[in-house]
Design a protein around this motif. Sequence first.
Motif, PDB file in Angstrom:
ATOM      1  N   UNK A   1     -19.682 -10.893 -16.658  1.00  0.00           N
ATOM      2  CA  UNK A   1     -20.794 -11.181 -17.544  1.00  0.00           C
ATOM      3  C   UNK A   1     -20.594 -10.671 -18.964  1.00  0.00           C
ATOM      4  N   UNK A   2     -19.503  -9.910 -19.179  1.00  0.00           N
ATOM      5  CA  UNK A   2     -19.232  -9.386 -20.527  1.00  0.00           C
ATOM      6  C   UNK A   2     -18.996 -10.506 -21.534  1.00  0.00           C
ATOM      7  N   UNK A   3     -18.654 -11.703 -21.020  1.00  0.00           N
ATOM      8  CA  UNK A   3     -18.378 -12.841 -21.897  1.00  0.00           C
ATOM      9  C   UNK A   3     -19.596 -13.218 -22.736  1.00  0.00           C
ATOM     10  N   UNK A   4     -20.796 -12.925 -22.231  1.00  0.00           N
ATOM     11  CA  UNK A   4     -21.998 -13.312 -22.983  1.00  0.00           C
ATOM     12  C   UNK A   4     -22.032 -12.557 -24.313  1.00  0.00           C
ATOM     13  N   UNK A   5     -21.741 -11.257 -24.247  1.00  0.00           N
ATOM     14  CA  UNK A   5     -21.729 -10.448 -25.461  1.00  0.00           C
ATOM     15  C   UNK A   5     -20.530 -10.798 -26.354  1.00  0.00           C
ATOM     16  N   UNK A   6     -19.359 -10.903 -25.730  1.00  0.00           N
ATOM     17  CA  UNK A   6     -18.157 -11.252 -26.492  1.00  0.00           C
ATOM     18  C   UNK A   6     -18.326 -12.637 -27.115  1.00  0.00           C
ATOM     19  N   UNK A   7     -18.859 -13.560 -26.321  1.00  0.00           N
ATOM     20  CA  UNK A   7     -19.037 -14.933 -26.795  1.00  0.00           C
ATOM     21  C   UNK A   7     -20.009 -15.034 -27.961  1.00  0.00           C
ATOM     22  N   UNK A   8     -21.067 -14.216 -27.931  1.00  0.00           N
ATOM     23  CA  UNK A   8     -22.032 -14.225 -29.038  1.00  0.00           C
ATOM     24  C   UNK A   8     -21.350 -13.720 -30.317  1.00  0.00           C
ATOM     25  N   UNK A   9     -20.472 -12.721 -30.142  1.00  0.00           N
ATOM     26  CA  UNK A   9     -19.719 -12.218 -31.298  1.00  0.00           C
ATOM     27  C   UNK A   9     -18.801 -13.312 -31.858  1.00  0.00           C
ATOM     28  N   UNK A  10     -18.105 -14.036 -30.959  1.00  0.00           N
ATOM     29  CA  UNK A  10     -17.210 -15.129 -31.382  1.00  0.00           C
ATOM     30  C   UNK A  10     -17.997 -16.171 -32.180  1.00  0.00           C
ATOM     31  N   UNK A  11     -19.163 -16.551 -31.647  1.00  0.00           N
ATOM     32  CA  UNK A  11     -19.986 -17.561 -32.308  1.00  0.00           C
ATOM     33  C   UNK A  11     -20.356 -17.131 -33.722  1.00  0.00           C
ATOM     34  N   UNK A  12     -20.827 -15.901 -33.840  1.00  0.00           N
ATOM     35  CA  UNK A  12     -21.276 -15.418 -35.153  1.00  0.00           C
ATOM     36  C   UNK A  12     -20.106 -15.329 -36.138  1.00  0.00           C
ATOM     37  N   UNK A  13     -19.014 -14.731 -35.678  1.00  0.00           N
ATOM     38  CA  UNK A  13     -17.821 -14.559 -36.518  1.00  0.00           C
ATOM     39  C   UNK A  13     -17.280 -15.923 -36.989  1.00  0.00           C
ATOM     40  N   UNK A  14     -17.210 -16.879 -36.070  1.00  0.00           N
ATOM     41  CA  UNK A  14     -16.638 -18.189 -36.392  1.00  0.00           C
ATOM     42  C   UNK A  14     -17.576 -18.992 -37.306  1.00  0.00           C
ATOM     43  N   UNK A  15     -18.885 -18.838 -37.115  1.00  0.00           N
ATOM     44  CA  UNK A  15     -19.826 -19.537 -37.999  1.00  0.00           C
ATOM     45  C   UNK A  15     -19.777 -18.959 -39.408  1.00  0.00           C
TER      46      UNK A  15
END
Length: 279
Positions: free
Chosen positions: A85-99
């Motif tokens: 489930x750590x992907x939810x936090x990591x994934x939110x970081x990826x989304x923000x960084x990439x945007x």
Amino acid sequence: EAKAKGKNTFHFYSKELDAAANERLYIENELRIGIKEKQFHLHYQPQVDCRTNRIVGYEALIRWTHPDEGNIPPVKFIPIAEATGLIVEIGAWVLEEACQFANRMLKLGRAANISINLSARQFKDAQLIETLADILKRTQLPAEYLHLELTESMLMGDVKAAINQLHQIKELGVALSIDDFGTGYSSLSYLKRFPVDILKVDRSFVKDIPEDLNDMEITAAIIAMAQKLNLKVVAEGVETKAQMEFLQRNNCYIVQGYYYSAPVAEQDLSLVEDKLAGD
Ligand code: C2E
Ligand code: MG
Ligand code: MG
Ligand code: MG
């Protein structure tokens, strides 16, 4: 004797399992630390229009530089991040960084489409729509520049729930693409029901072009089908000129792969751009 043999066999397998379980546990712990200590960064792989040699967008790919292990590839840690489930936090970081990245490119007048991989866990997360809306608002990136990559397997199972989630994402103005297309369930009747915009032809079909006639026919068929369904098509894993030319001849113009550029750090993208312009 048989018992002794069985015991040994068990012992052997249990050792192997222990090693695998220990590695998983180790990575899980290190992931938690990695999040806190900001050990992740993104690389961006250009997507190129092969007719003009111009960059039209990028795929964001996560990189993990571990203090002791060095670079740990996504195939090694994404599945563990997903399972825990750590992907939810990591994934939110990826989304923000990439945007944020895409918005910088937009302000510089450069190509600003950004494709981001979504994991199954993120896709099923009830908070996803809120998270996306929030990030778009904070980063000020117009939604149409954001493309989310999903895989076929994420859409199977509860198809109705998946379609509902896809519609909610589309309502934000975000585009959807199916990654690794052709490797999953690929039920054509479902494909028509999913409100997606882009198909990404999997690298496994591209890699043996032009030697493998079968792969060439499958690739050409996927491209033709995408066009019939009014979907854009992107080819991934393009490594050679012959592959690019085959794709172009078969009406697939957006390509991604080592032939043009590996995924690189943001500051190296202008070098890639200059190199492409000079060709
Ligand atoms: P993917 O989304 O299919 O990404 C394409 C992978 O192919 C990337 O590997 C990329 O570096 C590699 N690649 C690109 N062009 C070529 C080529 O011409 N030849 C070859 N041999 N490989 C090429 P990478 O970066 O190791 O990522 C592997 C997978 O990990 C991705 O496959 C994706 O499923 C996952 N992943 C990466 N970043 C993220 C992320 O931020 N979130 C999630 N959920 N998954 C991610
Ligand atoms: Mg992808
Ligand atoms: Mg892919
Ligand atoms: Mg792939």
